[in-house]
Design an enzyme around this catalytic site. Structure first.
Site, PDB file in Angstrom:
ATOM      1  CB  SER A   5      85.910 109.836  56.488  1.00 59.41           C
ATOM      2  OG  SER A   5      86.643 110.041  57.691  1.00 59.41           O
ATOM      3  CG  HIS A  29      85.966 105.346  56.303  1.00 57.90           C
ATOM      4  ND1 HIS A  29      86.418 104.133  55.815  1.00 57.90           N
ATOM      5  CD2 HIS A  29      87.068 106.009  56.739  1.00 57.90           C
ATOM      6  CE1 HIS A  29      87.737 104.082  55.932  1.00 57.90           C
ATOM      7  NE2 HIS A  29      88.158 105.209  56.503  1.00 57.90           N
ATOM      8  CG  ASP A  31      89.214 107.423  59.313  1.00 56.00           C
ATOM      9  OD1 ASP A  31      89.753 106.487  58.690  1.00 56.00           O
ATOM     10  OD2 ASP A  31      88.546 108.315  58.770  1.00 56.00           O
ATOM     11  CG  MET A  33      93.511 107.824  63.484  1.00 53.77           C
ATOM     12  SD  MET A  33      93.855 109.507  62.931  1.00 53.77           S
ATOM     13  CE  MET A  33      92.980 109.518  61.372  1.00 53.77           C
ATOM     14  CG  HIS A  62      91.000 103.008  58.097  1.00 49.25           C
ATOM     15  ND1 HIS A  62      91.337 104.175  57.437  1.00 49.25           N
ATOM     16  CD2 HIS A  62      92.132 102.264  58.134  1.00 49.25           C
ATOM     17  CE1 HIS A  62      92.609 104.141  57.099  1.00 49.25           C
ATOM     18  NE2 HIS A  62      93.126 103.001  57.519  1.00 49.25           N
ATOM     19  CG  MET A  64      94.714 104.316  60.395  1.00 53.24           C
ATOM     20  SD  MET A  64      94.134 105.960  59.931  1.00 53.24           S
ATOM     21  CE  MET A  64      92.408 105.790  60.345  1.00 53.24           C
ATOM     22  CG  MET A 133      95.881 104.139  53.625  1.00 55.78           C
ATOM     23  SD  MET A 133      94.261 104.696  54.192  1.00 55.78           S
ATOM     24  CE  MET A 133      94.527 106.457  54.437  1.00 55.78           C
ATOM     25  CG  ASP A 171      90.578 106.396  53.724  1.00 58.66           C
ATOM     26  OD1 ASP A 171      90.142 107.555  53.624  1.00 58.66           O
ATOM     27  OD2 ASP A 171      90.756 105.807  54.813  1.00 58.66           O
TER      28      ASP A 171
HETATM   29  C1  DX5 Z   1      93.055 109.351  57.018  1.00 55.75           C
HETATM   30  C2  DX5 Z   1      91.750 108.628  57.120  1.00 55.75           C
HETATM   31  C3  DX5 Z   1      90.735 109.022  56.122  1.00 55.75           C
HETATM   32  C4  DX5 Z   1      90.318 110.453  56.205  1.00 55.75           C
HETATM   33  C5  DX5 Z   1      89.894 110.878  54.844  1.00 55.75           C
HETATM   34  O1  DX5 Z   1      93.960 108.779  57.886  1.00 55.75           O
HETATM   35  O2  DX5 Z   1      91.951 107.245  56.977  1.00 55.75           O
HETATM   36  O3  DX5 Z   1      89.597 108.188  56.176  1.00 55.75           O
HETATM   37  O4  DX5 Z   1      89.277 110.692  57.114  1.00 55.75           O
HETATM   38  O5  DX5 Z   1      89.704 112.227  54.884  1.00 55.75           O
HETATM   39  P1  DX5 Z   1      89.736 113.126  53.568  1.00 55.75           P
HETATM   40  O6  DX5 Z   1      88.610 112.655  52.708  1.00 55.75           O
HETATM   41  O7  DX5 Z   1      89.530 114.471  54.129  1.00 55.75           O
HETATM   42  O8  DX5 Z   1      91.070 112.934  52.920  1.00 55.75           O
HETATM   43 ZN    ZN Z   2      90.131 105.979  56.771  1.00 56.88          ZN
END
Ligand code: DX5
Ligand code: ZN
Length: 210
Positions: A5, A29, A31, A33, A62, A64, A133, A171
């Site tokens: 990530s 990966h 993320d 948001m 991913h 969100m 998740m 994840d």
């Molecule tokens: C959280 C993300 C994850 C996050 C994981 O909302 O979807 O992908 O980056 O981070 P770690 O490995 O630090 O939990």
């Molecule tokens: Zn993620």
């Protein structure tokens, strides 16, 4: 497989961290948001495109965000190969999956820890992966939720009983400490951010997971 990530990457030296993923991991990966579906904002297209320009491994984005359907085409254009969205962020998940496929990407449906995994079952035959998740989406560096093992096992059994090839991605809070147990529970792709980039030796951290 290991997906790293980029949320925990060093954004002042993103190229270096992208090189690291190219050398040591299987996927980037990413993320995304929006501050609406989750209470945090991460990064958007300029960062995705910059990573895509040097990536030798597939981009696993991913989402969100609310209204994921609005961004599917642009994600494909930015170079994303695997795209997941949250089940409860979409009014019509099947339509979003179809749109992801129409744009040439692999489709994944994600669920937070408070959504019964049985709600994924209707989508298992039509998507390439599901994203379970193991923390609540929104922030890196959270503690792994132990009840995730049972949720993964439940989905793994359903995939097997339907004779499907859908992969399970996990994840949140993943590290070398729980990777073996996650694989035994049925996970195919493990996502890790802070366990890799906050480690004193990130390559060793990925090696521990493998
Ligand atoms: C959280 C993300 C994850 C996050 C994981 O909302 O979807 O992908 O980056 O981070 P770690 O490995 O630090 O939990
Ligand atoms: Zn993620």
């Amino acid at each position: 497989m290991v997906a790293v990530s980029m949320l925990s990457a060093d954004f002042l030296h993103l190229g270096q961290d992208a090189d690291f993923v190219n050398e040591h991991a299987d996927f980037f990966h990413l993320d995304i948001m929006d501050g609406v579906f989750v209470p945090n904002i991460s990064y958007g297209f300029p960062v995705v495109e910059a990573i895509a320009s040097v990536a030798k491994k597939p981009l696993d984005a991913h989402l969100m965000i609310v209204r994921p359907e609005n961004y599917v085409e642009r994600m494909a254009g930015a170079g994303v190969g695997m795209l997941s969205f949250h089940l409860n962020a979409a009014e019509n998940p099947t339509q979003v999956i179809n749109l992801i496929h129409a744009n040439g990407m692999k489709a994944g449906v994600a669920v937070n820890p408070d959504i019964p995994v049985e709600r994924l079952f209707p989508y298992l035959p039509v998507c390439e992966f599901v994203l379970i998740m193991s923390v609540f989406a929104g922030f890196g560096g959270q503690k792994f939720i132990e009840t995730s093992y049972g949720r993964i096992e439940t989905v793994r059994k359903e995939i097997a009983s339907q004779g499907l090839s859908c992969l399970i991605e996990v994840d949140g809070g993943v590290s070398g400490k729980n990777a073996a147990a996650l694989k035994s529970a049925g996970a195919d792709i493990l996502v890790a951010g802070s366990a890799v980039f906050k480690a004193s030796d990130p390559a060793e951290a990925v090696w521990q997971m493998r």
